[in-house]
Design a protein around this motif. Structure first.
Motif, PDB file in Angstrom:
ATOM      1  N   LEU A 128       0.834  -1.204   0.000  1.00 49.42           N
ATOM      2  CA  LEU A 128       0.000   0.000   0.000  1.00 49.42           C
ATOM      3  C   LEU A 128       0.871   1.257   0.000  1.00 49.42           C
ATOM      4  CD1 LEU A 128      -3.164   0.506   2.191  1.00 49.42           C
ATOM      5  CD2 LEU A 128      -1.522   2.341   1.913  1.00 49.42           C
ATOM      6  N   PHE A 129       1.895   1.268   0.854  1.00 52.90           N
ATOM      7  CA  PHE A 129       2.801   2.419   0.936  1.00 52.90           C
ATOM      8  C   PHE A 129       3.503   2.669  -0.399  1.00 52.90           C
ATOM      9  CE2 PHE A 129       7.239   3.784   1.425  1.00 52.90           C
ATOM     10  CZ  PHE A 129       7.046   5.059   1.945  1.00 52.90           C
ATOM     11  N   LEU A 130       3.983   1.606  -1.034  1.00 50.40           N
ATOM     12  CA  LEU A 130       4.703   1.757  -2.302  1.00 50.40           C
ATOM     13  C   LEU A 130       3.793   2.305  -3.404  1.00 50.40           C
ATOM     14  CD1 LEU A 130       6.829  -1.530  -2.287  1.00 50.40           C
ATOM     15  CD2 LEU A 130       7.685   0.813  -2.049  1.00 50.40           C
ATOM     16  N   LEU A 131       2.543   1.848  -3.435  1.00 49.08           N
ATOM     17  CA  LEU A 131       1.607   2.336  -4.454  1.00 49.08           C
ATOM     18  C   LEU A 131       1.288   3.817  -4.243  1.00 49.08           C
ATOM     19  CD1 LEU A 131      -0.860  -0.687  -4.765  1.00 49.08           C
ATOM     20  CD2 LEU A 131       1.028  -0.068  -6.276  1.00 49.08           C
ATOM     21  N   VAL A 132       1.135   4.220  -2.990  1.00 47.47           N
ATOM     22  CA  VAL A 132       0.903   5.641  -2.690  1.00 47.47           C
ATOM     23  C   VAL A 132       2.137   6.462  -3.063  1.00 47.47           C
ATOM     24  CG1 VAL A 132       0.517   7.323  -0.843  1.00 47.47           C
ATOM     25  CG2 VAL A 132      -0.800   5.202  -0.891  1.00 47.47           C
ATOM     26  N   PHE A 133       3.308   5.952  -2.718  1.00 49.68           N
ATOM     27  CA  PHE A 133       4.565   6.649  -3.003  1.00 49.68           C
ATOM     28  C   PHE A 133       4.727   6.893  -4.506  1.00 49.68           C
ATOM     29  CE2 PHE A 133       9.161   6.796  -3.813  1.00 49.68           C
ATOM     30  CZ  PHE A 133       9.543   7.777  -2.907  1.00 49.68           C
ATOM     31  N   VAL A 134       4.504   5.861  -5.311  1.00 51.65           N
ATOM     32  CA  VAL A 134       4.640   6.003  -6.754  1.00 51.65           C
ATOM     33  C   VAL A 134       3.493   6.842  -7.316  1.00 51.65           C
ATOM     34  CG1 VAL A 134       4.753   4.779  -8.963  1.00 51.65           C
ATOM     35  CG2 VAL A 134       5.870   3.803  -6.947  1.00 51.65           C
ATOM     36  N   GLY A 135       2.316   6.750  -6.711  1.00 54.48           N
ATOM     37  CA  GLY A 135       1.173   7.544  -7.164  1.00 54.48           C
ATOM     38  C   GLY A 135       1.442   9.037  -7.091  1.00 54.48           C
ATOM     39  N   PHE A 136       2.228   9.454  -6.107  1.00 52.42           N
ATOM     40  CA  PHE A 136       2.587  10.865  -5.959  1.00 52.42           C
ATOM     41  C   PHE A 136       3.995  11.153  -6.480  1.00 52.42           C
ATOM     42  CE2 PHE A 136      -0.735  10.705  -2.588  1.00 52.42           C
ATOM     43  CZ  PHE A 136      -1.534  11.734  -3.076  1.00 52.42           C
ATOM     44  N   TRP A 137       4.474  10.306  -7.381  1.00 51.61           N
ATOM     45  CA  TRP A 137       5.854  10.407  -7.870  1.00 51.61           C
ATOM     46  C   TRP A 137       6.209  11.806  -8.372  1.00 51.61           C
ATOM     47  CZ3 TRP A 137       9.729   6.949  -7.457  1.00 51.61           C
ATOM     48  CH2 TRP A 137      10.871   7.138  -8.249  1.00 51.61           C
ATOM     49  N   ASN A 138       5.287  12.412  -9.114  1.00 50.90           N
ATOM     50  CA  ASN A 138       5.569  13.724  -9.728  1.00 50.90           C
ATOM     51  C   ASN A 138       5.640  14.853  -8.707  1.00 50.90           C
ATOM     52  OD1 ASN A 138       5.613  12.633 -12.340  1.00 50.90           O
ATOM     53  ND2 ASN A 138       3.395  12.812 -12.540  1.00 50.90           N
ATOM     54  N   TYR A 139       5.244  14.561  -7.466  1.00 52.25           N
ATOM     55  CA  TYR A 139       5.254  15.607  -6.434  1.00 52.25           C
ATOM     56  C   TYR A 139       6.520  15.582  -5.570  1.00 52.25           C
ATOM     57  CZ  TYR A 139       0.333  16.182  -7.578  1.00 52.25           C
ATOM     58  OH  TYR A 139      -0.854  16.410  -8.246  1.00 52.25           O
ATOM     59  N   TRP A 140       7.350  14.552  -5.752  1.00 57.28           N
ATOM     60  CA  TRP A 140       8.514  14.399  -4.870  1.00 57.28           C
ATOM     61  C   TRP A 140       9.714  15.217  -5.332  1.00 57.28           C
ATOM     62  CZ3 TRP A 140       5.965  13.009  -1.106  1.00 57.28           C
ATOM     63  CH2 TRP A 140       5.127  11.904  -1.077  1.00 57.28           C
ATOM     64  N   ILE A 172      10.539   3.838 -11.071  1.00 56.03           N
ATOM     65  CA  ILE A 172       9.119   3.505 -10.896  1.00 56.03           C
ATOM     66  C   ILE A 172       8.907   2.013 -11.117  1.00 56.03           C
ATOM     67  CG2 ILE A 172       6.804   3.836 -11.861  1.00 56.03           C
ATOM     68  CD1 ILE A 172       7.608   6.719 -12.522  1.00 56.03           C
ATOM     69  N   ALA A 173       9.528   1.483 -12.162  1.00 56.00           N
ATOM     70  CA  ALA A 173       9.390   0.053 -12.472  1.00 56.00           C
ATOM     71  C   ALA A 173       9.914  -0.803 -11.335  1.00 56.00           C
ATOM     72  CB  ALA A 173      10.137  -0.276 -13.765  1.00 56.00           C
ATOM     73  N   TYR A 174      11.049  -0.429 -10.752  1.00 55.60           N
ATOM     74  CA  TYR A 174      11.622  -1.203  -9.648  1.00 55.60           C
ATOM     75  C   TYR A 174      10.633  -1.296  -8.482  1.00 55.60           C
ATOM     76  CZ  TYR A 174      16.060  -0.257 -12.082  1.00 55.60           C
ATOM     77  OH  TYR A 174      17.053  -0.151 -13.022  1.00 55.60           O
ATOM     78  N   LEU A 175      10.038  -0.154  -8.125  1.00 52.48           N
ATOM     79  CA  LEU A 175       9.135  -0.118  -6.978  1.00 52.48           C
ATOM     80  C   LEU A 175       7.847  -0.905  -7.234  1.00 52.48           C
ATOM     81  CD1 LEU A 175       9.539   3.622  -5.883  1.00 52.48           C
ATOM     82  CD2 LEU A 175      10.541   1.597  -4.814  1.00 52.48           C
ATOM     83  N   LEU A 176       7.307  -0.771  -8.447  1.00 55.45           N
ATOM     84  CA  LEU A 176       6.072  -1.488  -8.761  1.00 55.45           C
ATOM     85  C   LEU A 176       6.310  -3.000  -8.854  1.00 55.45           C
ATOM     86  CD1 LEU A 176       4.284   0.852 -11.344  1.00 55.45           C
ATOM     87  CD2 LEU A 176       3.875   0.611  -8.887  1.00 55.45           C
ATOM     88  N   LEU A 177       7.435  -3.391  -9.416  1.00 52.52           N
ATOM     89  CA  LEU A 177       7.767  -4.823  -9.490  1.00 52.52           C
ATOM     90  C   LEU A 177       7.993  -5.392  -8.089  1.00 52.52           C
ATOM     91  CD1 LEU A 177      10.012  -4.742 -12.652  1.00 52.52           C
ATOM     92  CD2 LEU A 177       8.053  -6.266 -12.351  1.00 52.52           C
ATOM     93  N   PHE A 178       8.622  -4.613  -7.230  1.00 52.87           N
ATOM     94  CA  PHE A 178       8.811  -5.045  -5.840  1.00 52.87           C
ATOM     95  C   PHE A 178       7.450  -5.223  -5.158  1.00 52.87           C
ATOM     96  CE2 PHE A 178       9.505  -4.375  -1.312  1.00 52.87           C
ATOM     97  CZ  PHE A 178      10.639  -5.148  -1.061  1.00 52.87           C
ATOM     98  N   ALA A 179       6.549  -4.264  -5.387  1.00 52.37           N
ATOM     99  CA  ALA A 179       5.212  -4.341  -4.791  1.00 52.37           C
ATOM    100  C   ALA A 179       4.445  -5.562  -5.276  1.00 52.37           C
ATOM    101  CB  ALA A 179       4.420  -3.065  -5.114  1.00 52.37           C
TER     102      ALA A 179
END
Length: 247
Positions: A103-115, A126-133
């Motif tokens: 859940l945390f990883l999906l939220v983190f990537v969801g706001f990727w453009n704001y970081w 982004i791919a690394y985080l989603l594949l890990f999730a």
């Protein structure tokens, strides 16, 4: 649907698990392809891309594909490690840590453009985080359902579905036919909800981009909440029945 293990698991538990998490995987799948042009729910295709880059001598281009595979593997490894640690400590909620981490990883990537990352063009992150999730989710589902349910990719699922439908046609009067029907229905449910996730994820992506992943995160939160509510409802009901005197 998360707590029941082994003989305590029923077809209904697996069906709930399959339908909910395959919907989430479908959303992640469509967002990964549309946002960064990369498969983020399985690693099968990445072996072919790695081989092409490696054989043609583009070694630097081949590295990300190995990392894609590695991050999916690490997700599965971390997920099961948390489950084993919780089991050793005799915790009731084996699924909690992997699901909250996803859940945390999906939220983190969801706001990727704001970081405001310095290199936002590097979509590999982004791919690394989603594949890990997705590695987290696939290992959790596989462990809980004893390999009955898979939610992040459909290749093996369609193979099993083809075999089971063929068996159903040839052995309709077999004693195992009721179980076979349930297996076919379970797999068709996974396919349906995965495609539903892909379609809804695509429609939303064209409206809100990466923030579509927030829908997947919300669905995880709903699934966890509903699972708790159902568990405590049944627990309370059983407790009341024990206290009620038999007339």
């Amino acid at each position: 649907m998360f707590r029941h293990q082994g003989k305590n698991r029923t077809f209904k538990h697996n069906l709930r698990l399959a339908s909910n998490l395959s919907l989430i995987a479908g959303i992640v799948n469509s967002v990964g392809v549309l946002a960064i042009g990369t498969l983020t729910t399985n690693v099968t295709g990445h072996f072919a891309y790695f081989s092409e880059e490696f054989i043609t001598g583009r070694y630097s281009n081949a590295v990300p594909y190995i990392l894609y595979i590695l991050f999916f593997f690490l997700g599965a490894f971390v997920s099961n490690s948390f489950i084993e640690i919780a089991a050793i400590r005799k915790k009731k909620y084996l699924h909690t840590t992997p699901m909250f981490l996803e859940l945390f990883l999906l939220v983190f990537v969801g706001f990727w453009n704001y970081w405001n990352f310095k290199n936002t063009a590097d979509t590999n992150q982004i791919a690394y985080l989603l594949l890990f999730a997705m590695g987290l989710q696939n290992a959790l589902v596989t462990k809980i359902s004893q390999s009955t349910v898979r939610t992040t990719h459909l290749t093996g699922l369609f193979t099993d579905l083809g075999i089971e439908i063929s068996q159903f046609i040839f052995y309709r009067n077999h004693p195992n036919t009721p179980k076979l029907k349930k297996n076919i229905f379970l797999k068709l449910s996974i396919v349906f909800f995965f495609f539903t996730g892909c379609i809804s994820g695509t429609l939303l992506f064209y409206q809100i981009g990466l923030k579509t992943l927030l829908l997947a995160a919300i669905l995880i939160a709903i699934v966890l909440t509903m699972d708790n509510l159902i568990f405590y409802y049944n627990f309370t009901l059983r407790k009341l029945r024990r206290k009620t005197p038999v007339k």
